[in-house]
Design a protein around this motif. Sequence first.
Motif, PDB file in Angstrom:
ATOM      1  N   ALA A  70       0.825  -1.209   0.000  1.00 46.66           N
ATOM      2  CA  ALA A  70       0.000   0.000   0.000  1.00 46.66           C
ATOM      3  C   ALA A  70       0.860   1.260   0.000  1.00 46.66           C
ATOM      4  O   ALA A  70       0.527   2.246  -0.661  1.00 46.66           O
ATOM      5  CB  ALA A  70      -0.937  -0.008   1.200  1.00 46.66           C
ATOM      6  N   LYS A  71       1.982   1.220   0.705  1.00 42.35           N
ATOM      7  CA  LYS A  71       2.858   2.397   0.767  1.00 42.35           C
ATOM      8  C   LYS A  71       3.446   2.702  -0.612  1.00 42.35           C
ATOM      9  O   LYS A  71       3.510   3.852  -1.022  1.00 42.35           O
ATOM     10  CB  LYS A  71       3.981   2.161   1.780  1.00 42.35           C
ATOM     11  CG  LYS A  71       4.880   3.331   1.982  1.00 42.35           C
ATOM     12  CD  LYS A  71       5.903   3.079   3.072  1.00 42.35           C
ATOM     13  CE  LYS A  71       6.797   4.279   3.260  1.00 42.35           C
ATOM     14  NZ  LYS A  71       7.827   4.040   4.273  1.00 42.35           N
ATOM     15  N   SER A  74       0.579   4.148  -2.931  1.00 44.46           N
ATOM     16  CA  SER A  74      -0.103   5.358  -2.477  1.00 44.46           C
ATOM     17  C   SER A  74       0.074   6.516  -3.461  1.00 44.46           C
ATOM     18  O   SER A  74       1.184   6.904  -3.808  1.00 44.46           O
ATOM     19  CB  SER A  74       0.428   5.766  -1.103  1.00 44.46           C
ATOM     20  OG  SER A  74      -0.215   6.942  -0.664  1.00 44.46           O
ATOM     21  N   GLY A  75      -1.039   7.042  -3.936  1.00 41.31           N
ATOM     22  CA  GLY A  75      -1.027   8.218  -4.809  1.00 41.31           C
ATOM     23  C   GLY A  75      -0.716   7.932  -6.270  1.00 41.31           C
ATOM     24  O   GLY A  75      -0.608   8.851  -7.064  1.00 41.31           O
ATOM     25  N   THR A 104      -6.657   4.440  -9.651  1.00 36.49           N
ATOM     26  CA  THR A 104      -6.063   5.338  -8.666  1.00 36.49           C
ATOM     27  C   THR A 104      -5.958   4.639  -7.319  1.00 36.49           C
ATOM     28  O   THR A 104      -6.925   4.058  -6.841  1.00 36.49           O
ATOM     29  CB  THR A 104      -6.891   6.624  -8.534  1.00 36.49           C
ATOM     30  OG1 THR A 104      -6.963   7.251  -9.818  1.00 36.49           O
ATOM     31  CG2 THR A 104      -6.243   7.589  -7.560  1.00 36.49           C
ATOM     32  N   PHE A 105      -4.784   4.717  -6.715  1.00 34.16           N
ATOM     33  CA  PHE A 105      -4.539   4.116  -5.406  1.00 34.16           C
ATOM     34  C   PHE A 105      -4.475   5.217  -4.354  1.00 34.16           C
ATOM     35  O   PHE A 105      -3.788   6.211  -4.529  1.00 34.16           O
ATOM     36  CB  PHE A 105      -3.236   3.312  -5.426  1.00 34.16           C
ATOM     37  CG  PHE A 105      -3.347   2.039  -6.216  1.00 34.16           C
ATOM     38  CD1 PHE A 105      -3.614   0.845  -5.581  1.00 34.16           C
ATOM     39  CD2 PHE A 105      -3.203   2.045  -7.599  1.00 34.16           C
ATOM     40  CE1 PHE A 105      -3.731  -0.334  -6.304  1.00 34.16           C
ATOM     41  CE2 PHE A 105      -3.323   0.880  -8.323  1.00 34.16           C
ATOM     42  CZ  PHE A 105      -3.589  -0.317  -7.677  1.00 34.16           C
ATOM     43  N   ASP A 106      -5.209   5.029  -3.244  1.00 34.74           N
ATOM     44  CA  ASP A 106      -5.311   6.069  -2.214  1.00 34.74           C
ATOM     45  C   ASP A 106      -4.456   5.799  -0.973  1.00 34.74           C
ATOM     46  O   ASP A 106      -4.576   6.505   0.018  1.00 34.74           O
ATOM     47  CB  ASP A 106      -6.769   6.247  -1.800  1.00 34.74           C
ATOM     48  CG  ASP A 106      -7.355   5.001  -1.150  1.00 34.74           C
ATOM     49  OD1 ASP A 106      -6.625   4.024  -0.950  1.00 34.74           O
ATOM     50  OD2 ASP A 106      -8.562   5.017  -0.843  1.00 34.74           O
ATOM     51  N   GLY A 107      -3.614   4.780  -1.018  1.00 33.54           N
ATOM     52  CA  GLY A 107      -2.758   4.495   0.132  1.00 33.54           C
ATOM     53  C   GLY A 107      -3.283   3.392   1.026  1.00 33.54           C
ATOM     54  O   GLY A 107      -2.619   3.005   1.983  1.00 33.54           O
ATOM     55  N   THR A 108      -4.482   2.880   0.745  1.00 31.29           N
ATOM     56  CA  THR A 108      -5.032   1.785   1.554  1.00 31.29           C
ATOM     57  C   THR A 108      -5.073   0.469   0.782  1.00 31.29           C
ATOM     58  O   THR A 108      -5.403  -0.563   1.355  1.00 31.29           O
ATOM     59  CB  THR A 108      -6.469   2.111   2.025  1.00 31.29           C
ATOM     60  OG1 THR A 108      -7.304   2.263   0.877  1.00 31.29           O
ATOM     61  CG2 THR A 108      -6.486   3.382   2.861  1.00 31.29           C
ATOM     62  N   ASN A 109      -4.737   0.514  -0.507  1.00 26.43           N
ATOM     63  CA  ASN A 109      -4.829  -0.678  -1.343  1.00 26.43           C
ATOM     64  C   ASN A 109      -3.447  -1.194  -1.728  1.00 26.43           C
ATOM     65  O   ASN A 109      -2.545  -0.418  -1.995  1.00 26.43           O
ATOM     66  CB  ASN A 109      -5.609  -0.395  -2.626  1.00 26.43           C
ATOM     67  CG  ASN A 109      -6.985   0.123  -2.349  1.00 26.43           C
ATOM     68  OD1 ASN A 109      -7.183   1.323  -2.369  1.00 26.43           O
ATOM     69  ND2 ASN A 109      -7.924  -0.754  -2.064  1.00 26.43           N
ATOM     70  N   GLU A 110      -3.344  -2.521  -1.781  1.00 25.27           N
ATOM     71  CA  GLU A 110      -2.142  -3.155  -2.288  1.00 25.27           C
ATOM     72  C   GLU A 110      -2.424  -3.629  -3.712  1.00 25.27           C
ATOM     73  O   GLU A 110      -3.570  -3.622  -4.163  1.00 25.27           O
ATOM     74  CB  GLU A 110      -1.763  -4.343  -1.399  1.00 25.27           C
ATOM     75  CG  GLU A 110      -1.433  -3.922   0.021  1.00 25.27           C
ATOM     76  CD  GLU A 110      -1.110  -5.097   0.918  1.00 25.27           C
ATOM     77  OE1 GLU A 110      -1.533  -6.234   0.604  1.00 25.27           O
ATOM     78  OE2 GLU A 110      -0.436  -4.876   1.922  1.00 25.27           O
TER      79      GLU A 110
END
Length: 120
Positions: A70-71, A74-75, A104-110
Amino acid sequence: MVVTNDGKSGLCLAFIGSMVIPRYCGIGSGSGTVTVNDSSLVAEVGSRVDFTTRDASIVKQVEWTFDFGAKTMSGINLREFGLFDNQANGSGTMWCREGFDTITFDGTNELQIQITFEVF
């Protein structure tokens, strides 16, 4: 030339052996000008990652699995990914590339990517 099923399976096993093989996955935003080359995505972001697993248990197939935390995601506006034989961005040979509409990834998804090559 005819290739037997044993030959096809052997080729897949070679992909997990010691030859120059694809083993790194790069991700990209896909935004920018496409260049004619086989060593990078349109707009590669972050670092390429080594495979998590590589499986040749199915006859005539080999599958790579790549995990992005997720890190890392993120973004990112993900629009493309590719399989490479070198870890350094912009180098090596790209074995395949997939492009698609933005995710789009918001930082909570892997993200997990599975790529399968099959010899016909």
